[in-house]
Design a protein around this motif. Structure first.
Motif, PDB file in Angstrom:
ATOM      1  N   SER A   1      32.398  38.960  42.037  1.00  0.00           N
ATOM      2  CA  SER A   1      33.566  38.044  40.882  1.00  0.00           C
ATOM      3  C   SER A   1      34.444  37.463  41.542  1.00  0.00           C
ATOM      4  CB  SER A   1      34.233  39.767  40.755  1.00  0.00           C
ATOM      5  OG  SER A   1      34.923  40.431  41.068  1.00  0.00           O
ATOM      6  N   LEU A   2      35.451  36.850  41.021  1.00  0.00           N
ATOM      7  CA  LEU A   2      36.384  36.045  42.098  1.00  0.00           C
ATOM      8  C   LEU A   2      37.457  36.700  42.204  1.00  0.00           C
ATOM      9  CD1 LEU A   2      37.385  33.545  43.333  1.00  0.00           C
ATOM     10  CD2 LEU A   2      38.868  33.298  40.645  1.00  0.00           C
ATOM     11  N   TYR A   3      37.657  38.111  41.783  1.00  0.00           N
ATOM     12  CA  TYR A   3      38.870  38.827  41.730  1.00  0.00           C
ATOM     13  C   TYR A   3      38.131  39.409  43.753  1.00  0.00           C
ATOM     14  CZ  TYR A   3      42.902  42.315  42.042  1.00  0.00           C
ATOM     15  OH  TYR A   3      43.823  42.755  41.914  1.00  0.00           O
ATOM     16  N   ASP A   4      36.889  40.109  43.678  1.00  0.00           N
ATOM     17  CA  ASP A   4      36.541  40.691  44.788  1.00  0.00           C
ATOM     18  C   ASP A   4      36.447  39.575  45.761  1.00  0.00           C
ATOM     19  OD1 ASP A   4      35.929  43.298  43.203  1.00  0.00           O
ATOM     20  OD2 ASP A   4      34.351  42.786  42.856  1.00  0.00           O
ATOM     21  N   ASP A   5      36.586  38.418  45.867  1.00  0.00           N
ATOM     22  CA  ASP A   5      35.683  37.560  46.983  1.00  0.00           C
ATOM     23  C   ASP A   5      37.218  37.338  47.235  1.00  0.00           C
ATOM     24  OD1 ASP A   5      33.185  37.416  46.654  1.00  0.00           O
ATOM     25  OD2 ASP A   5      33.255  35.387  44.637  1.00  0.00           O
ATOM     26  N   LEU A   6      38.656  36.874  46.578  1.00  0.00           N
ATOM     27  CA  LEU A   6      39.600  37.124  47.164  1.00  0.00           C
ATOM     28  C   LEU A   6      40.152  37.809  48.070  1.00  0.00           C
ATOM     29  CD1 LEU A   6      41.462  34.973  43.795  1.00  0.00           C
ATOM     30  CD2 LEU A   6      41.043  34.062  45.784  1.00  0.00           C
ATOM     31  N   VAL A   7      40.395  39.283  47.471  1.00  0.00           N
ATOM     32  CA  VAL A   7      40.022  40.258  48.227  1.00  0.00           C
ATOM     33  C   VAL A   7      39.927  40.774  49.501  1.00  0.00           C
ATOM     34  CG1 VAL A   7      40.567  42.686  48.035  1.00  0.00           C
ATOM     35  CG2 VAL A   7      41.644  41.586  46.215  1.00  0.00           C
ATOM     36  N   GLY A   8      38.768  39.922  49.470  1.00  0.00           N
ATOM     37  CA  GLY A   8      37.906  40.038  51.016  1.00  0.00           C
ATOM     38  C   GLY A   8      38.518  38.882  51.572  1.00  0.00           C
TER      39      GLY A   8
ATOM     40  N   LEU B   1      31.662  46.658  24.994  1.00  0.00           N
ATOM     41  CA  LEU B   1      32.239  46.625  25.702  1.00  0.00           C
ATOM     42  C   LEU B   1      33.685  45.971  24.581  1.00  0.00           C
ATOM     43  CD1 LEU B   1      30.021  45.553  28.847  1.00  0.00           C
ATOM     44  CD2 LEU B   1      31.223  47.415  28.511  1.00  0.00           C
ATOM     45  N   ALA B   2      33.764  46.199  23.711  1.00  0.00           N
ATOM     46  CA  ALA B   2      34.822  45.509  23.035  1.00  0.00           C
ATOM     47  C   ALA B   2      35.670  46.040  23.113  1.00  0.00           C
ATOM     48  CB  ALA B   2      34.242  45.120  21.983  1.00  0.00           C
ATOM     49  N   ASP B   3      36.110  47.285  23.295  1.00  0.00           N
ATOM     50  CA  ASP B   3      37.495  48.417  23.445  1.00  0.00           C
ATOM     51  C   ASP B   3      37.864  47.970  25.041  1.00  0.00           C
ATOM     52  OD1 ASP B   3      35.268  49.414  24.857  1.00  0.00           O
ATOM     53  OD2 ASP B   3      36.155  51.686  24.567  1.00  0.00           O
ATOM     54  N   ILE B   4      38.425  47.292  26.342  1.00  0.00           N
ATOM     55  CA  ILE B   4      37.944  46.795  27.400  1.00  0.00           C
ATOM     56  C   ILE B   4      39.591  46.209  27.476  1.00  0.00           C
ATOM     57  CG2 ILE B   4      38.373  45.334  29.651  1.00  0.00           C
ATOM     58  CD1 ILE B   4      35.369  46.057  29.450  1.00  0.00           C
ATOM     59  N   ASP B   5      41.116  46.830  27.303  1.00  0.00           N
ATOM     60  CA  ASP B   5      42.083  46.933  26.556  1.00  0.00           C
ATOM     61  C   ASP B   5      43.358  44.931  27.912  1.00  0.00           C
ATOM     62  OD1 ASP B   5      44.904  47.710  28.013  1.00  0.00           O
ATOM     63  OD2 ASP B   5      44.681  48.083  26.358  1.00  0.00           O
ATOM     64  N   ALA B   6      43.484  44.572  27.578  1.00  0.00           N
ATOM     65  CA  ALA B   6      43.832  43.618  28.098  1.00  0.00           C
ATOM     66  C   ALA B   6      44.801  44.604  29.724  1.00  0.00           C
ATOM     67  CB  ALA B   6      44.935  43.080  27.551  1.00  0.00           C
ATOM     68  N   THR B   7      45.867  45.581  29.142  1.00  0.00           N
ATOM     69  CA  THR B   7      46.188  45.671  30.715  1.00  0.00           C
ATOM     70  C   THR B   7      44.951  46.164  31.655  1.00  0.00           C
ATOM     71  OG1 THR B   7      47.859  46.560  29.132  1.00  0.00           O
ATOM     72  CG2 THR B   7      47.716  46.937  31.580  1.00  0.00           C
ATOM     73  N   ALA B   8      44.405  46.119  31.693  1.00  0.00           N
ATOM     74  CA  ALA B   8      43.485  46.718  32.831  1.00  0.00           C
ATOM     75  C   ALA B   8      43.258  45.700  33.774  1.00  0.00           C
ATOM     76  CB  ALA B   8      42.072  47.147  32.312  1.00  0.00           C
ATOM     77  N   LEU B   9      42.890  44.606  33.321  1.00  0.00           N
ATOM     78  CA  LEU B   9      42.595  42.653  33.151  1.00  0.00           C
ATOM     79  C   LEU B   9      44.035  42.414  34.353  1.00  0.00           C
ATOM     80  CD1 LEU B   9      39.775  41.626  30.054  1.00  0.00           C
ATOM     81  CD2 LEU B   9      39.487  42.700  32.449  1.00  0.00           C
ATOM     82  N   GLU B  10      44.346  42.893  34.109  1.00  0.00           N
ATOM     83  CA  GLU B  10      45.928  42.076  34.383  1.00  0.00           C
ATOM     84  C   GLU B  10      46.398  42.930  36.050  1.00  0.00           C
ATOM     85  OE1 GLU B  10      48.899  43.256  32.592  1.00  0.00           O
ATOM     86  OE2 GLU B  10      48.891  41.535  30.993  1.00  0.00           O
ATOM     87  N   GLY B  11      45.402  43.904  36.402  1.00  0.00           N
ATOM     88  CA  GLY B  11      45.406  44.571  37.683  1.00  0.00           C
ATOM     89  C   GLY B  11      43.975  44.494  38.361  1.00  0.00           C
ATOM     90  N   ASP B  12      43.404  44.165  37.253  1.00  0.00           N
ATOM     91  CA  ASP B  12      41.779  43.882  38.497  1.00  0.00           C
ATOM     92  C   ASP B  12      41.268  43.266  37.515  1.00  0.00           C
ATOM     93  OD1 ASP B  12      40.045  45.092  39.909  1.00  0.00           O
ATOM     94  OD2 ASP B  12      40.655  47.011  40.022  1.00  0.00           O
TER      95      ASP B  12
END
Length: 247
Positions: free
Chosen positions: A94-101, A159-170
């Motif tokens: 994921s791009l998020y993981d690449d940036l953290v790395g 997987l449609a119940d994933i919350d937007a808040t979770a995606l703001e932090g990870d």
């Protein structure tokens, strides 16, 4: 303060075109740290007069470096050295993981988070029934407060119940892993195109600057579709590495 002129020397007796000589010296200044990320480049007219070359020569040299991702043209800021490149390997990360790395600070702004039937998403996920309620996500990903990606994802009903808040932090893949869902295989296509007006606005890029696009269908080990993504990125901010193994 105006940028300091670089000690540029052009050999008019060389068979190498003047624009290419100029581009090579500017690129060397960026790569060796003489010009740092965010530094401004000398004004085109000043460079043209100082080197006694045409404006077309200077522009062609600069455009060559813009295309290589070393320089960026931004409205109101002129031509500057590109911020640190995002190096991405063509693999299932994921791009998020690449940036953290890479030591960057990722931040996500969720623009859209909706559930419902979606023809484009159903086609991307390979679903026969396009009436199923999918989760559609649209996010802007920032690195150190610089917008570097516009991300669009569709997730299947399970997987449609994933919350937007979770995606703001990870990142999305981290959220999926926390649920025990792990993408194992992906079909991915990378290309380039001119950005739309909305993409230019959200990513902070000017006219004439291309975006990289990536579509990806990620699957579980049993072939079940996990997510379909259609993303775009400022081309100047990315360096994509491909490893070829001939074993």
């Amino acid at each position: 303060m105006a940028p300091q002129p670089l000690p540029l020397v052009l050999d008019r007796g060389s068979p190498v075109p003047l624009y290419h000589q100029l581009a090579e010296q500017l690129a060397a200044a960026v790569r060796t740290g003489v010009l740092l990320p965010g530094d401004g480049l000398e004004n085109e007219l000043a460079m043209m007069d100082r080197l006694d070359v045409s404006r077309a020569t200077v522009r062609r040299a600069i455009q060559q470096l813009v295309a290589q991702g070393l320089l960026v043209r931004r409205r109101g800021r002129g031509t500057t050295v590109a911020d640190r490149l995002v190096h991405r390997k063509v693999e299932l990360t994921s791009l998020y993981d690449d940036l953290v790395g890479a030591g960057r600070e990722p931040r996500t702004e969720v623009l859209q988070h909706r559930r419902g039937a979606d023809t484009e998403g159903a086609a991307g996920l390979g679903l026969v029934d396009d009436d199923e309620a999918l989760l559609y996500l649209e996010r802007v990903r920032y690195a150190d407060d610089e917008p570097i990606a516009l991300l669009r994802n569709w997730l299947p009903p399970a997987l449609a119940d994933i919350d937007a808040t979770a995606l703001e932090g990870d990142g999305l893949y981290a959220v999926l892993r926390a649920r025990g869902v792990r993408p194992q295989v992906a079909h991915q296509t990378i290309s380039a195109r001119p950005p739309s007006a909305r993409e230019r606005r959200l990513l902070g890029i000017g006219r004439g600057q291309p975006v990289l696009t990536m579509t990806r269908l990620a699957l579980a080990a049993d072939g079940t579709p996990i997510e379909y993504g259609s993303h775009c990125y400022p081309a100047a901010a990315y360096n994509i590495t491909v490893m070829i193994d001939e074993r």
